[in-house]
Design a protein around this motif. Sequence first.
Motif: not given
Length: 677
Positions: A161-163, A360-362, A464-467
């Motif tokens: 996570s970029y967080v 947290y996107n998805v 895939t969307l998460w990454y």
Amino acid sequence: MQRKSTQNFIEYDPNCKGAYGCPVRLNLVPYWFLAALRIVLTLLPQIGYIHPDEYFQSLEVVAGDILDVEVARPWEFNTTFPIRSVALPYITVGFPLAILKSVSPLLDFWFGINILTPYTIVILPRLVSCLLSFVADYCLYRICYCYGQNYRARLITFASSYVVLVYGTRTFSNMTEMVLTSILLCLVADCMCYSDRVIMQDDFLSDKYDKAASPVERVKLFKMRNALPSHSLTHCLAVASVTVIGIFNRPTFIAFAFPPIFFWLHRGLGSKNIGFGHFHLRILTFVLAALPAVVLFILIDSFYYGYLTKAEIGHLEVSLNNFVVTPLNFLRYNSNSQNLAQHGLHPRYLHFLVNLPLLYNVLGILSMLAFLRMVYKGVHKQWSDLPRIQSIIGLMTASFILPVGVLSMFPHQEARFLIPVTVPIIFLHSQRIRHSSTTERWTERGKSAKVFFMRSSNGNIMLTLWYLFNIVLTVFYGFLHQGGVYPLMDHFNQEMQTKPRLMTIHVVTSHTYSLPLSLLQLENSKHSVFDRETGHRYKLAKQFFAYEMGSRPLLEVQKKLEELLESCEFKLQNKKLDYRLYLALPASLSDEFHITIYNSSSKFFHTVSRVFYPHISTEALPKLLGQTDCSQDITEGYCEKETFYNSPLKYLTRFIEQFGLVLIRISAPRALKYSQY
């Protein structure tokens, strides 16, 4: 131990033939790679500048005290009405800076190496924050281990996570709040697991005791029950102390601490031998256990802000006015909507609809959908499909929903305020985005439980969307967003060391975040020096001046430059005090500034001194369409419009050049002969 058959997450290989699939054990190599990446990104360093608070609520305050340098001290730490405690910043930032200050003279004397640089001043506190973030990793692992959950998938998701990669390595108080929330959840989860095991054994022995046929057997069972360990007050001191530390770090921690404390107080209620007497005893003990930490933090802040002195203690002249409670001041300040309006007012739905997906996107979207499903089931009284109040799923669900709901009540909402819910969101929903994940629902009726599994065909897409989103946001917030500010301060740090002693530097910033002056390592202008020749003590003259113009129109920026130029020219001619005047603004505005100066018939010269890449300001985003080319002299009062069709290569070059922070030298025509630049 709580029964693992209820609410247990299991990973399955979709290629395995079977009724429910085959168990899959993920390799932890990706996690260790991401953990190493977190450290590497910290050491690079990340030049991205997320929010001024990452400097001005920690580094600027502590560096001014420990390194005794010129800083821009924020209003939150004023002595008249302080709303921030200094204890935590002194641990996360003060400790590494104190070591740096102690070691620097020795290395300079022995090896001629100066390690007191902007890089070390920024990196050492960030490295401490990075190491603290791994505490959250361990807490997540420990929670999963206690309840037999799949910790591998969760750790990999957490570390990617970029967080964690960006926010988790910065000196934000929100990052410390995330770590403290993780510790509190881990302590409470361990208490719940331990209490479930002891209560289960106690209930079993109690049933056997009631059914015992002989006195000998009853005595034996009675002794076995008395031999069971005490669990009612497990980790009470630790839970209370972490809660107090979190509140003094950020009073909003109350929202994040309430669900764990609630679950800690309700452990075992409803069983045969746990009643409301235990509940009230836990509350009383919790309050008493919190008092030492409360007193300690109040004393630290009272001494730091000068409300309490050793002399007053020695003369026994101490009253309630000698103590300052910063969390109370924080709540008093933020309870006034007019104060919040100065920092920006936002709609109440911003956290749910914008900030959660942004962080947290998805997973943020899945968490909101899960919450809506819970509301739907609650409205239709499908109580058996909701998490139990004393389960780990219930704890994590409440630790996500309640804090977000409480923070949504306040009109000032920023995405970083929600960082502490990272562990609950990862725990609850991380497995739903994996390629081999399963979607589950569970029901409990008495002691029996049924778990139903349903394959998720969208797992690959969501993973895939998460990454993808996390890679993009790591690059954006870690390196692009306001990324020219740190190189700019590094440049001025070197310029301040090489400039003439009596020269002053003036920097006007436009559409750029506040400059952290601590990186310049300037002598504190509040001090004075003793002149042996005259026998007088003189106050140190300030040598660096920063003027923030925010997002004001460039015409106002021009007027500010003209005022400063006139003032500096006056001092140059009358006091022989030389100067350098600069303007720092995003490269996307450089052509517009050029046009503004030409059309207003300004009398000062401006030349580009340097450009710092990369840099993006959301207040002045690069222009994709309608780019202008002002590289040539303007004769008609306008700039030539660039189009992709006329010159694709030149168009792309002009577009890429906008991703920078331009430092423009401002000078008056008649001042050139005086300048020593």
